[in-house]
Design an enzyme around this catalytic site. Structure first.
Site, PDB file in Angstrom:
ATOM      1  N   ASN A  93     -10.413   0.933   0.656  1.00 17.65           N
ATOM      2  CA  ASN A  93      -9.381   0.741   1.681  1.00 17.65           C
ATOM      3  C   ASN A  93      -9.827   1.230   3.053  1.00 17.65           C
ATOM      4  OD1 ASN A  93      -8.038   0.213  -0.691  1.00 17.65           O
ATOM      5  ND2 ASN A  93      -6.273   1.488  -0.225  1.00 17.65           N
ATOM      6  N   ASP A 135       0.834  -1.201   0.000  1.00 20.55           N
ATOM      7  CA  ASP A 135       0.000   0.000   0.000  1.00 20.55           C
ATOM      8  C   ASP A 135       0.878   1.265   0.000  1.00 20.55           C
ATOM      9  OD1 ASP A 135      -2.451   1.297   0.156  1.00 20.55           O
ATOM     10  OD2 ASP A 135      -2.522   1.253   2.345  1.00 20.55           O
TER      11      ASP A 135
HETATM   12  P1  13P Z   1      -8.307   5.007   6.346  1.00 20.12           P
HETATM   13  O1  13P Z   1      -7.293   4.812   7.402  1.00 20.12           O
HETATM   14  O2  13P Z   1      -8.812   6.405   6.336  1.00 20.12           O
HETATM   15  O3  13P Z   1      -9.390   3.999   6.388  1.00 20.12           O
HETATM   16  O4  13P Z   1      -7.570   4.844   4.937  1.00 20.12           O
HETATM   17  C1  13P Z   1      -6.962   3.634   4.630  1.00 20.12           C
HETATM   18  C2  13P Z   1      -6.317   3.674   3.289  1.00 20.12           C
HETATM   19  O5  13P Z   1      -6.775   4.333   2.395  1.00 20.12           O
HETATM   20  C3  13P Z   1      -5.119   2.854   3.095  1.00 20.12           C
HETATM   21  O6  13P Z   1      -4.570   2.998   1.846  1.00 20.12           O
END
Ligand code: 13P
Length: 280
Positions: free
Chosen positions: A226, A83
């Site tokens: 996400n 990520d």
């Molecule tokens: P949040 O922590 O706001 O749910 O976002 C997670 C995210 O987009 C990880 O890439």
């Protein structure tokens, strides 16, 4: 077509989104896998660079995830996903360790540089699903805070015409971490991007968005959403309550797993909203 693309195309055709949950350790990974399996939902296990460093490295994580899949008899599709990698080298290392979904996030650089870095990652990580971002999602992640820049249609055109990615994360108003004020997502531009370029879209910053907005985004082409912060909040609250109410307990297994139920509940809620139940 790549081996794993079918997963995204199925979500796109059947109008649901696959949940992406960020992992931080063995326990979280186990709880998420168990809950997704119980709901027969496919899942992306998101690993930020900070989390990768925290857990020891890409090989540790790939070994842990593969071990859990085997020992827990997990049958749903599980994509181990890097990520927001902000450099090419880490994408290559994660791919070599067995990650088959990679986000190269060069959104902090110029569009030209973003294209160049994204191309290098897609060329190296041939079998992996590649995700990339334009504009800048912003908010707080891995303890770093950054500004939000909206993606334009023109930038999307230039970016998508010059790269070969499998899923696209345009910045359209969602942020990482806790929303300050009411979230404002440009779903009209989302729809325009989705219909013009016909590419599965990814929504970052799913935590804190109400159900109607999440569903609206899915209607407008989002196939992966996400979530990180909301899982952290749920787990954190239960663990704090447990520690406060059980001062004499010191077994780490009891302390860490006191957040299991609330974390699983949150995972189940999101699977319900995203419509991914029984899609795995
Ligand atoms: P949040 O922590 O706001 O749910 O976002 C997670 C995210 O987009 C990880 O890439």
């Amino acid at each position: 077509m790549k081996l794993y693309s079918a997963m995204l195309l199925k979500a796109q055709n059947e109008h649901y989104a696959i949940p992406h949950f960020n992992i931080n350790n063995l326990e979280w990974t186990k709880y998420i896998l168990e809950e997704c399996e119980a709901n027969k939902s496919p899942v992306f296990l998101g690993v930020s660079l900070g989390a990768a460093k925290y857990m020891g490295g890409f090989d540790v994580i790939a070994g842990m995830v593969n071990g859990l899949i085997k020992d827990l008899n997990i049958t749903i599709p599980v994509m181990l996903h890097l990520d927001h990698a902000n450099n090419v080298e880490d994408c290559k290392k994660a791919y070599d360790a067995g990650f088959r979904s990679i986000m190269i996030d060069a959104s902090r650089y110029s569009l030209e540089e973003n294209i160049k870095m994204t191309k290098e990652v897609s060329e190296y990580c041939k079998d992996a699903l590649i995700e990339a971002e334009t504009g800048h999602i912003g908010g707080t992640e891995d303890n770093l805070t950054s500004e939000v820049y909206y993606t334009t249609i023109e930038d999307s055109r230039v970016f998508l015409n010059n790269t070969n990615i499998d899923m696209y994360a345009p910045a359209l108003g969602s942020v990482h971490g806790i929303y300050k004020g009411e979230p404002k997502i440009n779903t009209q531009r989302m729809q325009e991007i989705s219909t013009t370029f016909n590419i599965p879209l990814v929504l970052h910053g799913g935590s804190g968005l109400p159900e109607n907005i999440l569903k609206e985004c899915i209607k407008n082409g989002v196939c992966k959403i996400n979530f990180n912060t909301e899982l952290q909040l749920a787990w954190n609250k239960s663990v704090r309550d447990f520690i406060n109410n059980n001062i004499a307990v010191y077994d780490p297994r009891k302390i860490i797993s006191s957040g299991e139920e609330s974390l699983k509940k949150q995972v189940k809620t999101y699977i319900g909203i995203l419509g991914s139940k029984n899609k795995g």
